[in-house]
Motif scaffolding. Sequence first.
Motif, PDB file in Angstrom:
ATOM      1  N   LEU A 221       0.913  -1.317   0.307  1.00  0.00           N
ATOM      2  CA  LEU A 221       0.358   0.010   0.098  1.00  0.00           C
ATOM      3  C   LEU A 221       0.857   1.159   0.267  1.00  0.00           C
ATOM      4  CD1 LEU A 221      -2.410  -1.492   2.287  1.00  0.00           C
ATOM      5  CD2 LEU A 221      -2.828  -1.095   0.435  1.00  0.00           C
ATOM      6  N   VAL A 222       0.598   2.544  -1.138  1.00  0.00           N
ATOM      7  CA  VAL A 222       1.670   3.793  -0.914  1.00  0.00           C
ATOM      8  C   VAL A 222       0.326   4.324  -0.871  1.00  0.00           C
ATOM      9  CG1 VAL A 222       2.725   4.993  -2.709  1.00  0.00           C
ATOM     10  CG2 VAL A 222       2.733   1.719  -2.809  1.00  0.00           C
ATOM     11  N   GLU A 223       0.931   5.565  -0.076  1.00  0.00           N
ATOM     12  CA  GLU A 223       0.260   6.635  -0.119  1.00  0.00           C
ATOM     13  C   GLU A 223       0.855   7.800  -0.450  1.00  0.00           C
ATOM     14  OE1 GLU A 223      -0.470   9.953   3.880  1.00  0.00           O
ATOM     15  OE2 GLU A 223      -0.975   8.052   4.355  1.00  0.00           O
ATOM     16  N   VAL A 224       0.670   8.877  -1.387  1.00  0.00           N
ATOM     17  CA  VAL A 224       1.010   9.991  -2.474  1.00  0.00           C
ATOM     18  C   VAL A 224       0.433  11.064  -2.174  1.00  0.00           C
ATOM     19  CG1 VAL A 224       1.299   7.924  -3.742  1.00  0.00           C
ATOM     20  CG2 VAL A 224      -1.118   8.987  -4.550  1.00  0.00           C
TER      21      VAL A 224
END
Length: 224
Positions: A221-224
């Motif tokens: 999971l990547v938060e941008v």
Amino acid sequence: MIHVKANIERPDADVVSRLSAFSSATIHEAQGRKGALSSRIKPIDRSMSFCGPAVTVRCAPQDNLMLQVAIHYARAGDVVLVAAGEYEEAGTFGDVLGNAMKAKGIAAMVTDSGVRDTQDLIELGLPVFSGNICIKGTVKETLGPINHPVVFGDEIIYPGDILRGDADGVVVVRREEAEEVIALSQARDDAERELIRQYHDGGTTIELCKLTDVLKAKGLLVEV
């Protein structure tokens, strides 16, 4: 028991020369992540590098009698490899024996024990790889085998195997597998050079290492 086998099969000098073009890490990876000696075995100076056939020696701990015998029988281009039970508290090799090796054209000295006179050895220019540096002296008492298979650095080394050492460590290549390993190492080098080129052209690690599907399957999971 025959202590010394004076005549062993050695690889052709051309094979040794071509294998020496590759780093120890490249060779290790190219031949299937095998052959790497224990990471304890390191050069006394990071600039030291060698490649050559192994003359195998087994010495008793804190005893360098058979090392001196091995130097007598070794030939120019050989690598003298001494298994001494990983005994660290001994300086089994120093500048005097280093000069004896240098005078014969021996390619390198490798031991799982200790060495001393390191500054003199560095100035001599003989590649020396060891498990330790120690000033404590040794005796000359115990006979042992020369040019018999030995266990060294978690690997079995046979006389005539090719040893390649550099700043990162030492790897062993079976004499009969050397041509195949050279080809595999060249292919790996070519692939890595191309990968580096693509990085400089703007490629990313996820893209070029084909990690998109792997990371998705693992739930990254990547938060941008």
